[in-house]
Design a protein around this motif. Structure first.
Motif, PDB file in Angstrom:
ATOM      1  N   GLN A 172       0.842  -1.183   0.000  1.00 22.06           N
ATOM      2  CA  GLN A 172       0.000   0.000   0.000  1.00 22.06           C
ATOM      3  C   GLN A 172       0.883   1.240   0.000  1.00 22.06           C
ATOM      4  O   GLN A 172       1.712   1.435   0.883  1.00 22.06           O
ATOM      5  CB  GLN A 172      -0.920   0.001   1.205  1.00 22.06           C
TER       6      GLN A 172
ATOM      7  N   THR B 231      -5.629   1.357  -6.331  1.00 21.36           N
ATOM      8  CA  THR B 231      -5.247   0.178  -7.089  1.00 21.36           C
ATOM      9  C   THR B 231      -4.245  -0.686  -6.353  1.00 21.36           C
ATOM     10  O   THR B 231      -3.281  -0.175  -5.783  1.00 21.36           O
ATOM     11  CB  THR B 231      -4.601   0.639  -8.420  1.00 21.36           C
ATOM     12  N   LYS B 232      -4.482  -1.997  -6.364  1.00 18.04           N
ATOM     13  CA  LYS B 232      -3.462  -2.913  -5.857  1.00 18.04           C
ATOM     14  C   LYS B 232      -2.575  -3.252  -7.057  1.00 18.04           C
ATOM     15  O   LYS B 232      -3.019  -3.922  -7.997  1.00 18.04           O
ATOM     16  CB  LYS B 232      -4.125  -4.171  -5.292  1.00 18.04           C
TER      17      LYS B 232
ATOM     18  N   THR C  75       0.324  -4.616  -9.585  1.00 18.97           N
ATOM     19  CA  THR C  75       1.074  -5.837  -9.863  1.00 18.97           C
ATOM     20  C   THR C  75       2.535  -5.448 -10.036  1.00 18.97           C
ATOM     21  O   THR C  75       2.842  -4.549 -10.835  1.00 18.97           O
ATOM     22  CB  THR C  75       0.567  -6.501 -11.165  1.00 18.97           C
TER      23      THR C  75
ATOM     24  N   THR D 197      -3.446   7.546  -1.062  1.00 17.40           N
ATOM     25  CA  THR D 197      -3.234   6.115  -1.230  1.00 17.40           C
ATOM     26  C   THR D 197      -3.964   5.661  -2.487  1.00 17.40           C
ATOM     27  O   THR D 197      -5.154   5.909  -2.643  1.00 17.40           O
ATOM     28  CB  THR D 197      -3.776   5.348  -0.013  1.00 17.40           C
TER      29      THR D 197
END
Ligand SMILES: NC(=O)c1ccc[n+]([C@@H]2O[C@H](COP(=O)([O-])OP(=O)(O)OC[C@H]3O[C@@H](n4cnc5c(N)ncnc54)[C@H](O)[C@@H]3O)[C@@H](O)[C@H]2O)c1
Ligand SMILES: O=P(O)(O)OC[C@H](O)CO
Length: 424
Positions: free
Chosen positions: A225, A236-237, A239, A233
């Motif tokens: 994060q 989106t997580k 990749t 923040t």
């Protein structure tokens, strides 16, 4: 090395430029020159997505992509400039972005939402982006940056490039500078400890200390994060970029864009860089108005001074204290872009002609620009609707004056009195 294992950086980045207008074609030229010069980092061939249209060439009606690929010239949007032969014009957006690990967004801002919806879910999940778009995304909820909007919509990280960059001068390889803001999650630069990195300054405009630290150690993916320079923040997580690819960090992006005639400064203030590029277009219209009225250089300098103040105020008020004033006053993306845009940009030139001829800026755009698009007119309207909803028009008298002149509610002669309120 054990058989079957890839050594670090065995793979190369494939680059796609989405957009092929005046600036899109110029940036594509720069990138294709650099991918050829750095085969260790990038695939040589660069894809350029072209919004297909028919053009007249050598007495025949032909597709623009066919002319670009056969003659290596964008005869409509960047005529008389030779494009590198490793630049491929592609009319299929999905095909152009397929397998690309670096996506460069470079098109008029009114088209970006539709483009992103077309490629959503069809891009490499660990791709990273750079937005060269000069505009802001205004919705009922508020104002956001296109780099953020693209990143959130596509589930990737996206930085921003902006500067004193009149495309035709750069395409002719006349020296200029630009600013690239890139503030990615630490994981991008952390997973390649073999990469030699130089220490970076701790000023807000340089890579953050978080990044420096990250480059020296492996960050567990569980800690992904990430807060950017203004404490936001990402939704989106992300990749991570696989270790077999060169890291996508400041060094790699500088290598992709820097040319002897196009000098790049890397910073981390994505908001400042993006806002500078968007808001200066409103100011450039005002500069064109007063020049068209025949008021000379003193009036234009006054417009630039007031415009810069409103740009900084807007950044601080809506994007927080972490937006660096230095980005506006020290970087190419700030004051330098303001000066060049108010001297010879399209927004300036069209506004000037509109006043001289007594017609609207939109009429000049349609008759003079051969399909190129002004960004200042729509940005002025969008920013005004954002300010109006918050009852803040009076706090931004120059932005408001430009909007009202475009709408026919005020004339250029009203500008001195309208902006005097700023000094009251
Ligand atoms: N031209 C410059 O000097 C310059 C310099 C720096 C930044 N910029 C910024 O770069 C961005 C792109 O500008 P540009 O100069 O490349 O564009 P441009 O003004 O040349 O615009 C024309 C482009 O829009 C495309 N287009 C037209 N209709 C379309 C549609 N329906 N869908 C998608 N695309 C469509 C055209 O194919 C063409 O590529 C803008 O935000 C601009 O402010 C421009
Ligand atoms: O021609 P404009 O007015 O769109 O401005 C071009 C560039 O943004 C100048 O840096």
């Amino acid at each position: 090395m054990a058989p079957g294992l890839l050594s670090v950086n065995d793979r190369k980045h494939k680059v796609t430029v989405i957009g092929s207008g005046n600036w899109g074609s110029t940036i594509s030229k720069i990138i294709a020159e650099n991918t050829k010069a750095h085969p260790n980092l990038f695939e040589e061939e660069v894809q350029m997505w072209v919004y297909e249209e028919e053009v007249e060439y050598e007495g025949q009606t032909q597709k623009l992509t066919t002319v670009i690929n056969n003659h290596h010239e964008n005869i409509k949007y960047l005529p008389k400039v030779k494009l590198p032969t490793n630049l491929v014009a592609n009319p299929s957006l999905e095909d152009a972005v397929s397998n690309s690990t670096i996506l460069i967004f470079n098109l008029p801002h009114q088209f970006i939402h539709r483009i992103c919806s077309q490629i959503k879910g069809k891009i490499v999940p660990f791709a990273r982006g750079i937005s060269c778009i000069k505009g802001v995304n205004v919705t009922d909820e508020g104002v956001s940056l296109f780099s953020e909007w693209i990143g959130d919509d596509l589930g990737i990280y996206c930085g921003a490039l902006s500067g004193a960059n009149i495309a035709s001068e750069i395409a002719a390889e006349k020296w200029s500078e630009t600013t690239i803001a890139y503030d990615p999650p630490p994981m991008d630069s952390s997973r390649n400890p073999s990469r030699v990195t130089t220490p970076r300054s701790a000023t807000p405009n340089r890579a953050t200390s978080q990044q420096n630290a990250a480059e020296l150690s492996i960050t567990p993916l569980a800690n992904m994060q990430h807060k950017d320079a203004r404490g936001r923040t990402s939704k989106t997580k992300l990749t991570p970029v696989p270790p077999e690819f060169p890291p996508l960090d400041h060094e790699t992006f500088k290598t992709l864009f820097h040319r002897p005639y196009f000098h790049v400064r890397m910073v981390s203030d994505v908001a400042g860089v993006s806002l500078g590029g968007a808001l200066k277009n409103i100011v450039a219209l005002a500069a064109g108005f007063v020049d068209g009225r025949g008021w000379g250089d003193n009036a234009k300098a006054a417009i630039m001074r007031l415009g810069l103040l409103e740009m900084v105020k807007f950044g601080k008020e809506f994007f927080g204290e972490t937006v660096s004033t230095g980005t506006f006053t020290e970087e190419s993306a700030g004051v330098a872009d303001l000066i060049t845009s108010c001297s010879g940009g399209r927004n300036f030139r069209c506004a000037k002609k509109a006043v001289e001829r007594g017609i609207s800026v939109q009429e000049v755009e349609q008759t003079e620009l051969n399909g190129q698009k002004l960004q200042g007119t729509s940005t002025a309207v969008e920013v005004n609707s954002f300010l109006k909803r918050r009852d803040l028009e009076h706090d931004y008298p120059l932005f408001t004056a430009v909007f009202n002149i475009l709408e026919g509610n005020n004339t250029v002669d009203d500008i001195p009195e309208l902006v005097a309120k700023a000094d009251a």
